[in-house]
Design a protein around this motif. Structure first.
Motif, PDB file in Angstrom:
ATOM      1  N   SER A 101      44.944  52.101  45.684  1.00 28.53           N
ATOM      2  CA  SER A 101      44.342  50.837  46.137  1.00 28.53           C
ATOM      3  C   SER A 101      45.305  49.674  45.933  1.00 28.53           C
ATOM      4  CB  SER A 101      43.039  50.577  45.384  1.00 28.53           C
ATOM      5  OG  SER A 101      42.101  51.587  45.639  1.00 28.53           O
ATOM      6  N   ALA A 102      46.002  49.686  44.778  1.00 30.62           N
ATOM      7  CA  ALA A 102      46.967  48.628  44.498  1.00 30.62           C
ATOM      8  C   ALA A 102      48.119  48.664  45.502  1.00 30.62           C
ATOM      9  CB  ALA A 102      47.499  48.763  43.083  1.00 30.62           C
ATOM     10  N   LEU A 103      48.517  49.867  45.900  1.00 29.81           N
ATOM     11  CA  LEU A 103      49.597  50.009  46.872  1.00 29.81           C
ATOM     12  C   LEU A 103      49.188  49.440  48.224  1.00 29.81           C
ATOM     13  CD1 LEU A 103      52.416  51.091  47.487  1.00 29.81           C
ATOM     14  CD2 LEU A 103      51.368  53.306  48.056  1.00 29.81           C
ATOM     15  N   GLU A 104      47.928  49.650  48.619  1.00 30.64           N
ATOM     16  CA  GLU A 104      47.436  49.104  49.886  1.00 30.64           C
ATOM     17  C   GLU A 104      47.457  47.576  49.859  1.00 30.64           C
ATOM     18  OE1 GLU A 104      43.611  50.647  50.821  1.00 30.64           O
ATOM     19  OE2 GLU A 104      44.303  52.723  51.025  1.00 30.64           O
ATOM     20  N   ILE A 105      47.041  47.010  48.722  1.00 29.67           N
ATOM     21  CA  ILE A 105      47.053  45.547  48.587  1.00 29.67           C
ATOM     22  C   ILE A 105      48.485  45.027  48.645  1.00 29.67           C
ATOM     23  CG2 ILE A 105      46.505  43.621  47.061  1.00 29.67           C
ATOM     24  CD1 ILE A 105      44.222  45.331  45.928  1.00 29.67           C
ATOM     25  N   LYS A 106      49.391  45.747  47.975  1.00 26.56           N
ATOM     26  CA  LYS A 106      50.795  45.350  47.969  1.00 26.56           C
ATOM     27  C   LYS A 106      51.380  45.373  49.377  1.00 26.56           C
ATOM     28  CE  LYS A 106      55.310  46.788  46.280  1.00 26.56           C
ATOM     29  NZ  LYS A 106      56.082  47.855  45.600  1.00 26.56           N
ATOM     30  N   GLU A 107      51.049  46.418  50.165  1.00 29.47           N
ATOM     31  CA  GLU A 107      51.539  46.514  51.532  1.00 29.47           C
ATOM     32  C   GLU A 107      50.979  45.381  52.394  1.00 29.47           C
ATOM     33  OE1 GLU A 107      50.505  50.377  52.876  1.00 29.47           O
ATOM     34  OE2 GLU A 107      52.162  51.378  51.835  1.00 29.47           O
ATOM     35  N   THR A 108      49.714  45.026  52.158  1.00 28.13           N
ATOM     36  CA  THR A 108      49.101  43.920  52.899  1.00 28.13           C
ATOM     37  C   THR A 108      49.814  42.606  52.605  1.00 28.13           C
ATOM     38  OG1 THR A 108      46.925  45.011  52.856  1.00 28.13           O
ATOM     39  CG2 THR A 108      46.963  42.645  53.314  1.00 28.13           C
ATOM     40  N   VAL A 109      50.105  42.378  51.316  1.00 24.71           N
ATOM     41  CA  VAL A 109      50.815  41.159  50.927  1.00 24.71           C
ATOM     42  C   VAL A 109      52.227  41.153  51.515  1.00 24.71           C
ATOM     43  CG1 VAL A 109      51.770  39.857  48.984  1.00 24.71           C
ATOM     44  CG2 VAL A 109      49.469  40.821  48.828  1.00 24.71           C
ATOM     45  N   ALA A 110      52.902  42.299  51.484  1.00 16.79           N
ATOM     46  CA  ALA A 110      54.263  42.399  52.023  1.00 16.79           C
ATOM     47  C   ALA A 110      54.262  42.141  53.530  1.00 16.79           C
ATOM     48  CB  ALA A 110      54.850  43.774  51.719  1.00 16.79           C
ATOM     49  N   ASN A 111      53.274  42.696  54.234  1.00 18.99           N
ATOM     50  CA  ASN A 111      53.170  42.466  55.679  1.00 18.99           C
ATOM     51  C   ASN A 111      52.874  40.993  55.980  1.00 18.99           C
ATOM     52  OD1 ASN A 111      53.632  45.164  56.275  1.00 18.99           O
ATOM     53  ND2 ASN A 111      51.459  45.690  56.316  1.00 18.99           N
ATOM     54  N   SER A 112      52.022  40.392  55.151  1.00 20.32           N
ATOM     55  CA  SER A 112      51.704  38.975  55.329  1.00 20.32           C
ATOM     56  C   SER A 112      52.952  38.121  55.119  1.00 20.32           C
ATOM     57  CB  SER A 112      50.612  38.542  54.352  1.00 20.32           C
ATOM     58  OG  SER A 112      49.418  39.276  54.555  1.00 20.32           O
TER      59      SER A 112
END
Length: 260
Positions: A101-112
């Protein structure tokens, strides 16, 4: 028989009438030329005034976009970078069951973060001027593609020619305004752009497959006015063709001769 004096008098009157007629004709021609010259000067003055107003307004818009681009890159981008680093530290102490779940959030932040930086580049006129028209349009279309808002394509043909930086910025802003209208209003699934370099002009065309509109039934909105005003500043022929159900096409013809 007329006497010699009467003949001379008649000739005298004829000569006077001819001279007066010639004077009236010359006066009328001179007056008409002066009138036309004054009207032409008045028209040119009005055109220069309108161009100055348009140029000043566009300069203010560009400065505003530049400031917004800086804010996005320096402030929002920095905050997202910090958030991404904090997530990296935080995820190391999480149990394996929560790391996904943390990895998904991290990817979302990186994409943003990537989108914010990409958007800041498309708003900063210095970046656009340095990158050039082709690259700037390509980056903008790729951004739409990544966001999943519309399918895009870009075709560049002919021998690429150098465009003055300020002109490439203005041409890009016209296209950017059109792209924005397509995404907001056209309900289109595809956007195709072509840039054709010719010996005397650069032909630019952008078409969508959206719902289109009836040109005669709508008044000029600010977006259309902005596009036309910008085109005038760089002596570019501007055309916008659309009809209900048949999509919309923007055409620009930028002359490469005599541009400064």
């Amino acid at each position: 028989m007329l006497s010699k004096e009467e003949l001379l008098l008649i000739v005298y009157f004829i000569v006077v009438i001819l001279l007066l007629t010639a004077f009236v004709i010359v006066f009328f021609v001179v007056y008409q030329r002066r009138k036309n010259k004054m009207l032409q000067e008045q028209f040119e003055t009005e055109q220069r005034f309108e161009r100055e107003i348009a140029s000043s307004r566009i300069e203010m818009q560009e400065q505003t976009l530049k400031n917004v681009g800086w804010e996005l890159h320096d402030n929002i981008g920095q905050l997202l970078s910090v958030a991404n680093m904090q997530l990296n530290i935080f995820s190391k102490n999480l149990p394996e069951t929560q790391k996904a779940s943390a990895l998904e959030i991290k990817e979302t932040v990186a994409n943003s973060l990537q989108e914010v930086r990409s958007l800041s580049k498309s708003l900063n006129n210095q970046v656009i001027g340095y990158a050039g028209l082709d690259t700037s349009v390509e980056n903008e279309l790729e951004r739409f593609q990544r966001m999943g808002v519309i399918e895009t394509s870009l075709e560049v043909s002919g021998e690429e020619q150098e465009i003055p930086q300020q002109h490439s910025i203005i041409l890009f802003r016209i296209l950017q305004e059109f792209f924005s209208n397509v995404i907001k209003h056209a309900q289109a699934s595809k956007l195709d752009v072509s840039i054709a370099y010719g010996p005397e002009e650069i032909s630019i065309k952008a078409c969508d497959n959206g719902k289109g509109f009836d040109k005669e039934s709508i008044a000029k909105n600010s977006g259309l006015f902005n596009m036309e005003s910008r085109a005038i500043l760089v002596n570019t022929k501007f055309s916008l063709d659309s009809s209900p159900g048949a999509g919309t096409c923007l055409s620009l013809a930028y002359p490469t001769k005599g541009q400064e």
